[in-house]
Write a protein that holds these residues in place. Sequence first.
Motif, PDB file in Angstrom:
ATOM      1  N   LEU A  56     -47.012  28.724 -53.344  1.00 36.40           N
ATOM      2  CA  LEU A  56     -48.230  28.047 -52.913  1.00 36.40           C
ATOM      3  C   LEU A  56     -49.479  28.569 -53.609  1.00 36.40           C
ATOM      4  O   LEU A  56     -50.360  27.786 -53.998  1.00 36.40           O
ATOM      5  CB  LEU A  56     -48.381  28.182 -51.395  1.00 36.40           C
ATOM      6  N   PHE A  57     -49.560  29.879 -53.811  1.00 36.99           N
ATOM      7  CA  PHE A  57     -50.805  30.479 -54.300  1.00 36.99           C
ATOM      8  C   PHE A  57     -50.780  30.900 -55.770  1.00 36.99           C
ATOM      9  O   PHE A  57     -51.839  31.102 -56.362  1.00 36.99           O
ATOM     10  CB  PHE A  57     -51.176  31.690 -53.435  1.00 36.99           C
ATOM     11  N   ILE A  58     -49.586  31.022 -56.354  1.00 35.79           N
ATOM     12  CA  ILE A  58     -49.518  31.535 -57.730  1.00 35.79           C
ATOM     13  C   ILE A  58     -48.879  30.535 -58.684  1.00 35.79           C
ATOM     14  O   ILE A  58     -49.472  30.135 -59.690  1.00 35.79           O
ATOM     15  CB  ILE A  58     -48.755  32.877 -57.775  1.00 35.79           C
ATOM     16  N   ILE A  59     -47.668  30.095 -58.374  1.00 39.35           N
ATOM     17  CA  ILE A  59     -46.909  29.262 -59.313  1.00 39.35           C
ATOM     18  C   ILE A  59     -47.401  27.820 -59.324  1.00 39.35           C
ATOM     19  O   ILE A  59     -47.671  27.252 -60.378  1.00 39.35           O
ATOM     20  CB  ILE A  59     -45.406  29.309 -58.977  1.00 39.35           C
ATOM     21  N   LEU A  60     -47.519  27.228 -58.135  1.00 35.36           N
ATOM     22  CA  LEU A  60     -47.876  25.803 -58.050  1.00 35.36           C
ATOM     23  C   LEU A  60     -49.252  25.491 -58.649  1.00 35.36           C
ATOM     24  O   LEU A  60     -49.383  24.504 -59.391  1.00 35.36           O
ATOM     25  CB  LEU A  60     -47.787  25.340 -56.598  1.00 35.36           C
ATOM     26  N   PRO A  61     -50.303  26.280 -58.365  1.00 35.15           N
ATOM     27  CA  PRO A  61     -51.605  25.978 -58.994  1.00 35.15           C
ATOM     28  C   PRO A  61     -51.549  25.982 -60.519  1.00 35.15           C
ATOM     29  O   PRO A  61     -52.166  25.121 -61.163  1.00 35.15           O
ATOM     30  CB  PRO A  61     -52.513  27.106 -58.470  1.00 35.15           C
ATOM     31  N   GLN A  62     -50.808  26.908 -61.096  1.00 30.77           N
ATOM     32  CA  GLN A  62     -50.684  26.944 -62.552  1.00 30.77           C
ATOM     33  C   GLN A  62     -49.904  25.739 -63.070  1.00 30.77           C
ATOM     34  O   GLN A  62     -50.256  25.145 -64.100  1.00 30.77           O
ATOM     35  CB  GLN A  62     -49.980  28.223 -62.991  1.00 30.77           C
ATOM     36  N   ALA A  63     -48.862  25.373 -62.367  1.00 33.71           N
ATOM     37  CA  ALA A  63     -48.036  24.238 -62.784  1.00 33.71           C
ATOM     38  C   ALA A  63     -48.832  22.935 -62.722  1.00 33.71           C
ATOM     39  O   ALA A  63     -48.751  22.107 -63.633  1.00 33.71           O
ATOM     40  CB  ALA A  63     -46.791  24.141 -61.903  1.00 33.71           C
ATOM     41  N   LEU A  64     -49.608  22.762 -61.648  1.00 38.14           N
ATOM     42  CA  LEU A  64     -50.388  21.530 -61.505  1.00 38.14           C
ATOM     43  C   LEU A  64     -51.433  21.406 -62.604  1.00 38.14           C
ATOM     44  O   LEU A  64     -51.648  20.323 -63.152  1.00 38.14           O
ATOM     45  CB  LEU A  64     -51.056  21.497 -60.122  1.00 38.14           C
TER      46      LEU A  64
END
Length: 227
Positions: free
Chosen positions: A141-149
Amino acid sequence: MELKGLEVIYNNLSYMMWGNFPGGIFLTLLMSFAAIIVSTLLGILAGVGLTVLKGTVRYLLVGILGFLRAIPVIMLIFWTYFLLPVLLNVDVPAIATVICALSLIGAAYIGHSVHAGMIAVAKDQWQAAFSLGLTKKQVILFIILPQALKMMLPSFVNQWVSLIKDTSLAYIVGVAEFTFIATQVNNRSMVYPTEIFLFVIVVYFIICASLDFAVSILPKCRLFHSK
């Protein structure tokens, strides 16, 4: 364009904008916005699912997404229109069935984009986050997903533009979106199809170009920059 053709467009501009409310350009924008929001949310969930799920559940998800990507959009709209009322045992408005169909199609493509973005993030970041004591949910939620989006934003825009254009297929279930209304205007005048449908092209171009521009400035916003 001939002046008479421009006059036909001007005289019918209000009708092409609203139709027999809701309709026309307004309805196209409404369906596009709703389909973009719902498909993006579902796509993010599907992308996370493709990344973290294992075994039979993951294969089932892959199968569903593959099915949605394989069938023509117009057929999904058609079958959703007849299937949803049967499943829900209520009368579902045609507009809602179109939004549902477009959302499912968009979610299938966006889900794979999100999955690709998440696996593209370096494994070291996963390991570093876990070493800090974060749970898997927190890491995603806080590390991987923001970068992917952020990484997959251009791919999202391509899909959103496709959804906007695909709203024109809603005519199959009688939804009076913009191209449907423009066709009605053309059928009444019968002599200015070039001018009327060039106007349709221009309007779609403005809508899609505006979306592209709006998204292009997002990376410059403070929201997309880490402190």
